[in-house]
Design an enzyme around this catalytic site. Structure first.
Site, PDB file in Angstrom:
ATOM      1  N   HIS A 100      -7.027  -5.915   2.304  1.00  0.00           N
ATOM      2  CA  HIS A 100      -5.896  -5.312   3.012  1.00  0.00           C
ATOM      3  C   HIS A 100      -5.286  -6.376   3.921  1.00  0.00           C
ATOM      4  O   HIS A 100      -6.006  -6.997   4.719  1.00  0.00           O
ATOM      5  CB  HIS A 100      -6.374  -4.167   3.919  1.00  0.00           C
ATOM      6  CG  HIS A 100      -6.885  -2.955   3.210  1.00  0.00           C
ATOM      7  ND1 HIS A 100      -6.104  -1.847   2.975  1.00  0.00           N
ATOM      8  CD2 HIS A 100      -8.112  -2.665   2.700  1.00  0.00           C
ATOM      9  CE1 HIS A 100      -6.835  -0.920   2.361  1.00  0.00           C
ATOM     10  NE2 HIS A 100      -8.054  -1.390   2.183  1.00  0.00           N
ATOM     11  N   GLN A 141     -14.214   2.551   1.555  1.00  0.00           N
ATOM     12  CA  GLN A 141     -13.629   2.126   0.281  1.00  0.00           C
ATOM     13  C   GLN A 141     -13.392   3.349  -0.603  1.00  0.00           C
ATOM     14  O   GLN A 141     -14.296   4.172  -0.795  1.00  0.00           O
ATOM     15  CB  GLN A 141     -14.538   1.127  -0.444  1.00  0.00           C
ATOM     16  CG  GLN A 141     -13.890   0.558  -1.701  1.00  0.00           C
ATOM     17  CD  GLN A 141     -14.704  -0.556  -2.367  1.00  0.00           C
ATOM     18  OE1 GLN A 141     -15.822  -0.862  -1.948  1.00  0.00           O
ATOM     19  NE2 GLN A 141     -14.131  -1.145  -3.398  1.00  0.00           N
ATOM     20  N   ASN A 174     -12.940  -3.280   2.737  1.00  0.00           N
ATOM     21  CA  ASN A 174     -13.906  -2.196   2.844  1.00  0.00           C
ATOM     22  C   ASN A 174     -14.864  -2.290   1.658  1.00  0.00           C
ATOM     23  O   ASN A 174     -14.418  -2.404   0.512  1.00  0.00           O
ATOM     24  CB  ASN A 174     -13.187  -0.836   2.817  1.00  0.00           C
ATOM     25  CG  ASN A 174     -12.262  -0.658   4.005  1.00  0.00           C
ATOM     26  OD1 ASN A 174     -12.558  -1.130   5.113  1.00  0.00           O
ATOM     27  ND2 ASN A 174     -11.134   0.001   3.795  1.00  0.00           N
ATOM     28  N   VAL A 181     -11.048   2.945  -3.532  1.00  0.00           N
ATOM     29  CA  VAL A 181     -10.714   2.433  -4.867  1.00  0.00           C
ATOM     30  C   VAL A 181     -11.696   1.303  -5.169  1.00  0.00           C
ATOM     31  O   VAL A 181     -11.753   0.302  -4.432  1.00  0.00           O
ATOM     32  CB  VAL A 181      -9.261   1.924  -4.936  1.00  0.00           C
ATOM     33  CG1 VAL A 181      -8.962   1.393  -6.334  1.00  0.00           C
ATOM     34  CG2 VAL A 181      -8.266   3.027  -4.554  1.00  0.00           C
ATOM     35  N   ASP A 212       0.849  -1.195   0.000  1.00  0.00           N
ATOM     36  CA  ASP A 212       0.000   0.000   0.000  1.00  0.00           C
ATOM     37  C   ASP A 212       0.888   1.250   0.000  1.00  0.00           C
ATOM     38  O   ASP A 212       1.895   1.312   0.708  1.00  0.00           O
ATOM     39  CB  ASP A 212      -0.917  -0.011   1.234  1.00  0.00           C
ATOM     40  CG  ASP A 212      -2.068   0.965   1.105  1.00  0.00           C
ATOM     41  OD1 ASP A 212      -3.214   0.511   0.985  1.00  0.00           O
ATOM     42  OD2 ASP A 212      -1.807   2.199   1.126  1.00  0.00           O
ATOM     43  N   HIS A 217     -10.243  -5.246  -3.121  1.00  0.00           N
ATOM     44  CA  HIS A 217      -8.912  -5.494  -2.570  1.00  0.00           C
ATOM     45  C   HIS A 217      -9.025  -5.949  -1.131  1.00  0.00           C
ATOM     46  O   HIS A 217      -9.861  -5.464  -0.372  1.00  0.00           O
ATOM     47  CB  HIS A 217      -8.012  -4.264  -2.679  1.00  0.00           C
ATOM     48  CG  HIS A 217      -8.646  -2.982  -2.225  1.00  0.00           C
ATOM     49  ND1 HIS A 217      -9.582  -2.302  -2.996  1.00  0.00           N
ATOM     50  CD2 HIS A 217      -8.518  -2.275  -1.094  1.00  0.00           C
ATOM     51  CE1 HIS A 217      -9.970  -1.227  -2.348  1.00  0.00           C
ATOM     52  NE2 HIS A 217      -9.352  -1.188  -1.175  1.00  0.00           N
TER      53      HIS A 217
HETATM   54  P1  5GP Z   1      -9.709   1.416   0.400  1.00  0.00           P
HETATM   55  O1  5GP Z   1      -9.754   2.709   1.163  1.00  0.00           O
HETATM   56  O2  5GP Z   1     -10.405   1.521  -0.929  1.00  0.00           O
HETATM   57  O3  5GP Z   1     -10.127   0.199   1.180  1.00  0.00           O
HETATM   58  O4  5GP Z   1      -8.165   1.162   0.118  1.00  0.00           O
HETATM   59  C1  5GP Z   1      -7.499   1.716  -0.962  1.00  0.00           C
HETATM   60  C2  5GP Z   1      -6.040   1.659  -0.622  1.00  0.00           C
HETATM   61  O5  5GP Z   1      -5.300   1.896  -1.797  1.00  0.00           O
HETATM   62  C3  5GP Z   1      -5.598   2.702   0.399  1.00  0.00           C
HETATM   63  O6  5GP Z   1      -5.061   2.054   1.543  1.00  0.00           O
HETATM   64  C4  5GP Z   1      -4.573   3.541  -0.358  1.00  0.00           C
HETATM   65  O7  5GP Z   1      -3.491   3.940   0.444  1.00  0.00           O
HETATM   66  C5  5GP Z   1      -4.138   2.599  -1.466  1.00  0.00           C
HETATM   67  N1  5GP Z   1      -3.694   3.266  -2.656  1.00  0.00           N
HETATM   68  C6  5GP Z   1      -4.324   4.321  -3.273  1.00  0.00           C
HETATM   69  N2  5GP Z   1      -3.632   4.691  -4.366  1.00  0.00           N
HETATM   70  C7  5GP Z   1      -2.557   3.841  -4.447  1.00  0.00           C
HETATM   71  C8  5GP Z   1      -1.477   3.735  -5.386  1.00  0.00           C
HETATM   72  O8  5GP Z   1      -1.365   4.476  -6.369  1.00  0.00           O
HETATM   73  N3  5GP Z   1      -0.571   2.762  -5.146  1.00  0.00           N
HETATM   74  C9  5GP Z   1      -0.659   1.918  -4.084  1.00  0.00           C
HETATM   75  N4  5GP Z   1       0.300   1.002  -3.937  1.00  0.00           N
HETATM   76  N5  5GP Z   1      -1.670   1.999  -3.179  1.00  0.00           N
HETATM   77  C10 5GP Z   1      -2.608   2.949  -3.368  1.00  0.00           C
END
Ligand code: 5GP
Length: 113
Positions: free
Chosen positions: A101, A93, A86, A95, A30, A99
């Protein structure tokens, strides 16, 4: 579905610190780690949210969990790690490409915040 950032990571259009890859999934660090180990395990199939997965995705979803466990073990955290998914904006969430975590290397509280 609309292409997300994670599709670009799968297609190697943007860089990521990849820790595991096979035909079905990709695992990478991440960019904003919330623990000493914070890896995202994603299916290559673009499923937006876990609630959007279908019966035909059963094997794929199991694969993601098995790989999460293997990565945790490989990184030395087999006895203490947390997996989190999420689903939807209300759950944090950001993205919309499914996914898992994988977090490890610090203490975790329960219930989670
Ligand atoms: P969510 O909040 O959707 O459950 O998690 C999305 C995760 O993607 C977050 O923990 C965020 O830090 C990670 N993330 C967002 N953009 C990027 C990126 O460009 N590269 C990587 N490696 N992680 C990302």
């Amino acid at each position: 579905m609309t292409e997300t950032l994670f599709s670009k990571i799968i297609n190697k259009e943007i860089p990521a610190d990849i820790v595991y890859e096979d035909d079905l999934c990709l695992a990478f660090k991440d960019i904003n780690p919330q623990a000493p180990l914070h890896v995202l395990i994603i299916p290559k199939k673009p499923i937006p949210r876990i609630v959007d997965a279908e019966q035909s995705d059963q094997e794929l979803l199991g694969h993601l969990l098995l790989k999460a466990g293997e990565i945790a073990k490989q990184e030395g955290y087999e006895n203490a790690f947390r997996l989190n998914i999420n689903n939807g904006e209300g759950a944090g969430q950001t993205v919309f490409h499914l996914h898992v975590h994988l977090l490890a290397g610090r203490n975790f509280i329960w219930p989670p915040g």
